[in-house]
Design an enzyme around this catalytic site. Structure first.
Site, short mmCIF file in Angstrom:
data_model
loop_
_atom_site.label_atom_id
_atom_site.label_comp_id
_atom_site.label_asym_id
_atom_site.label_seq_id
_atom_site.Cartn_x
_atom_site.Cartn_y
_atom_site.Cartn_z
N HIS A 185 3.53 6.87 -6.84
CA HIS A 185 2.86 8.11 -7.24
C HIS A 185 3.83 9.28 -7.13
O HIS A 185 3.92 10.14 -8.02
CB HIS A 185 1.63 8.33 -6.36
CG HIS A 185 0.79 9.51 -6.74
ND1 HIS A 185 -0.08 10.12 -5.86
CD2 HIS A 185 0.70 10.21 -7.90
CE1 HIS A 185 -0.67 11.13 -6.47
NE2 HIS A 185 -0.22 11.21 -7.71
N HIS A 189 0.83 -1.21 0.00
CA HIS A 189 0.00 0.00 0.00
C HIS A 189 0.86 1.26 0.00
O HIS A 189 0.72 2.13 -0.87
CB HIS A 189 -0.92 -0.02 1.23
CG HIS A 189 -1.77 1.21 1.40
ND1 HIS A 189 -3.11 1.21 1.13
CD2 HIS A 189 -1.48 2.47 1.81
CE1 HIS A 189 -3.61 2.42 1.35
NE2 HIS A 189 -2.63 3.20 1.78
N GLU A 190 1.75 1.37 0.95
CA GLU A 190 2.56 2.59 1.06
C GLU A 190 3.52 2.72 -0.11
O GLU A 190 3.84 3.84 -0.54
CB GLU A 190 3.31 2.62 2.39
CG GLU A 190 2.43 2.61 3.63
CD GLU A 190 1.43 3.77 3.68
OE1 GLU A 190 1.67 4.81 3.03
OE2 GLU A 190 0.40 3.63 4.36
N HIS A 244 1.84 4.58 -2.83
CA HIS A 244 1.97 6.04 -2.66
C HIS A 244 3.34 6.51 -3.16
O HIS A 244 3.46 7.56 -3.79
CB HIS A 244 1.83 6.41 -1.18
CG HIS A 244 0.42 6.47 -0.68
ND1 HIS A 244 -0.58 7.16 -1.31
CD2 HIS A 244 -0.14 5.94 0.45
CE1 HIS A 244 -1.70 7.06 -0.61
NE2 HIS A 244 -1.47 6.31 0.45
#
Length: 701
Positions: free
Chosen positions: A500, A493-494, A497
């Site tokens: 991105h 998940h992280e 980020h």
């Protein structure tokens, strides 16, 4: 979770100027970073360096704004918007370093500095937001924007800046501007106080076990970690469990001693609610009222309406309606799960009803009964380094990027790892910092942030420095760190980020990486989907002792149990999201009884007593000191997008479909801020997202 240091127009600063020239010359924050990739020289920066750097940064920023305001020429996009977009370099740099370390390396000195710096930086930002001459120049351009001959990106940048200033109070009269500045200053202090209280409460509670019989049921790894924790605290021969989730969740899941499970869980859910010096009830009540006042000043009925106005959802009603469509089937499934667990407990001789601290324990028994699977079976295959390499490999297969370990980048803590991220053509995309382990100085949870954002000035690109912070239990002795399945998904998940951050592009800082809050979790959540795919598991899930790939039978069990406990997971999440919206849907200032308000909120939706909101008000860091106020719903909103997006890969027959990955990278990760977010998503997907993949993914349809 993505934590951002909000710069320039929203944060703020100190009022005095630095008169000691020698201090400036010797201050590493005010010199060019002579390090690889111009990374922060953490080994040289001292706490005493921050305040002078903030002061000088604000001084420079103020001078840059004055130059724009006093320019005798007519406002143009270049002399006003571009100049504004470039302003505040030193302040941005100092803020990014200080506030990110404040979350990861907090101590008394940093806390004291934050209490001085944050309100001052907020006041500085407000002075810019409410500068009438600056706003007049921006408004003059905005009013004739269609005649300026701007390209699409410049036009969007102008429109976003205009909206920022309006939302920052530029249209208010002088009295209301003063009121807004007072509110923002108070909120800055209260947010810090809330977070500090929570950290102290989290560190203060321990469950000390001195009878080995009370460890019955616990995995050896959990026992060893508790023994190491006890030794570190000078209690060798005992076992210490904390309310940090890597310590708490295994205890709640496996410990046979029900009384101790209750004690530990209550220690967790009573944080900030103990009527002591660290109590957060009065703090959060003040914050809610101040935010209500702020919304009213800006012409909104509620703070939720103010927040959501610039999100994809647009209105609080749209959010409530969306969550209602998920809440009803989720609560039905959760009640079925509860009935099945109660049957197991009754069969084992329990004469009372299950309580909230029983859920993990009996859910694990139910999983074993239904799928012949328990969490401890997976752990030997989830060595931290293998999971890390697995997520790196997925990114390589999707986007062609590679990770290269660096040992020459200054670190803020010796346990941090750094990697240079290279694109498919070998060009550098920036540096990734990975900070894995719990420590008393670190805020709870996991998040991605940046020490430097991607920027492009005069055609020159400056690549980002991305930091990912976790809270995993450190290794004990020679044993490796074995992750839970939840930890594994958190890693992916992280990292989503982080991708991105690395892929963000834009000629102007205002649009580089800018996507609405209810889309910001799409890049992270979509990455979680790959973690559980069989062909991905075979790539990284290797037994830490034998090197054996996770067997097909275990992978099949994981796949079959994908819908397991989703009633609970969905209900506890949506309950917290509804609680958040309720707090920020107040239309007037009130004297709050925080516990009564929370109970009334949950009773209204019919939350069963065996499930608590994922975050209760007094430790709901996301919405009181984490930037997700009236925005915790975004994880579920983005899950509609991520489930729909991953379905595109699955339907193509290739989960590494490079054509789809290239489109996702371009339209969502790189250019997400270039246009309306739904337009950007449709450019990738070819259609608007459907809620069906989400409901199927969670087993609710």
């Amino acid at each position: 979770m993505k934590k951002s240091v909000i710069l320039l127009l929203s944060v703020t600063a100190l009022v005095t100027s630095c008169k000691d020239g020698a201090k400036q010359v010797n201050n590493p924050l005010m010199q060019k970073f002579e390090t690889p990739f111009q990374a922060p020289p953490f080994d040289k920066i001292k706490p005493a360096d921050y305040k002078p750097a903030f002061e000088e940064g604000m001084k420079q920023h103020k001078a840059e704004i004055e130059a724009i305001v006093n320019n005798p020429e007519e406002p143009t996009f270049e002399n006003t918007i571009v100049a504004l977009d470039k302003a505040g370099e030193l302040l941005n740099q100092t803020s990014s370093i200080f506030f990110n370390l404040y979350e990861a390396m907090k101590n008394d000195e940093m806390q004291q500095l934050a209490m001085e710096i944050s309100p001052a930086v907020t006041a500085h930002g407000d002075e810019i937001n409410m500068n009438p001459k600056l706003f007049a120049r921006i408004k003059a351009l905005y009013d004739k924007r269609e005649t300026l001959g701007l390209d699409a990106l410049a036009l969007r940048t102008l429109e976003l800046y205009y909206n920022d200033f309006v939302r920052g109070g530029a249209n208010l009269n002088d009295a209301d501007k003063a009121k807004m500045m007072q509110i923002n200053g108070e909120l800055a202090k209260l947010s810090l106080q809330y977070g500090d209280n929570l950290l102290k409460e989290t560190n203060a509670f321990t469950l000390v076990v001195d009878n080995e019989k009370d460890l019955a049921g616990l995995p050896e790894t959990s026992i060893a970690a508790a023994a190491a924790e006890a030794k570190d605290r000078g209690m060798e021969g005992k076992w210490v469990f904390t309310v940090q989730k890597p310590s708490m969740i295994p205890f709640l899941t496996y410990a046979q001693n029900r009384d101790l499970r209750e004690k530990l869980y209550k220690g967790y859910y009573m944080r900030g609610n103990n009527d002591n010096a660290n109590d957060n009830k009065a703090v959060l009540a003040k914050m809610v009222n101040l935010r209500t006042e702020k919304a009213k000043l800006l012409g909104f009925d509620t703070y939720a309406a103010y927040v959501v106005d610039v999100n994809m959802a647009k209105t609080p009603k749209a959010i409530y309606d969306f969550m209602g469509r998920v809440w009803e089937p989720a609560l039905k499934v959760a009640k079925q799960e509860l009935a099945e667990m109660q049957a197991i407990a009754t069969k084992e001789g329990m004469t009372s009803k299950l309580e909230s601290w029983d859920w993990w324990y009996y859910a694990e028994k139910l999983r074993k009964q239904k799928y012949d699977l328990d969490e401890s079976e997976m752990a030997p295959y989830l060595k931290l380094e293998n999971v890390r390499d697995g997520m790196f490999a997925v990114a390589n297969k999707l986007y062609g990027i590679t990770m290269h370990k660096r040992t020459d980048i200054p670190l803020y803590h010796p346990q941090v790892e750094t990697y240079e991220v290279k694109d498919v053509d070998g060009t550098s995309l920036g540096i990734l910092y990975l900070d894995y382990y719990t420590r008393a100085s670190k805020s709870a949870g996991a998040w991605m942030t940046e020490f430097r954002h991607y920027t492009k000035v005069n055609g020159q690109e400056e690549m980002p420095l991305v930091s990912v912070v976790y809270n995993f239990s450190p290794a004990v002795g020679d044993a490796p760190v074995l992750l839970s399945w939840d930890d594994t998904e958190t890693m992916f998940h992280e990292f989503g980020h982080a991708l991105h951050g690395f892929f963000t592009r834009g000629d102007y800082q205002r649009i580089a990486g800018t996507i609405p809050h209810d889309m910001v979790e799409l890049p992270s959540q979509v990455m979680e989907n790959w973690a559980s795919e069989p062909e991905v598991l075979k790539m990284y899930a290797k037994h830490y002792q034998t090197g054996e790939t996770m067997p097909d039978a275990l992978i099949q069990k994981i796949q079959e149990s994908g819908h397991f406990n989703q009633g609970f997971a969905t209900v506890e999440y949506v309950a917290a999201a509804l609680l958040d919206m309720d707090w920020y849907s107040n239309t007037e200032v009130k004297d709050f009884d925080v516990n009564a308000f929370e109970k009334a909120s949950m009773d209204k939706y019919g939350l069963i007593k065996e499930i608590l909101p994922r975050y209760r008000s007094t430790y709901f860091s996301h919405i009181f000191d984490g930037g997700y106020s009236a925005g915790y719903y975004v994880y579920l909103w983005a899950e509609v997008l991520d489930a729909d997006a991953f379905q595109a890969f699955k339907s193509s027959g290739d989960i590494y479909n490079k054509e789809l990955a290239a489109k996702f990278r371009k339209y969502v990760l790189s250019e997400g801020g270039y246009a309306d977010p739904m337009q950007q998503y449709i450019k990738f997907r070819g259609q608007e997202p459907s809620e069906d993949p989400l409901l199927h993914k969670r087993g609710l349809k």
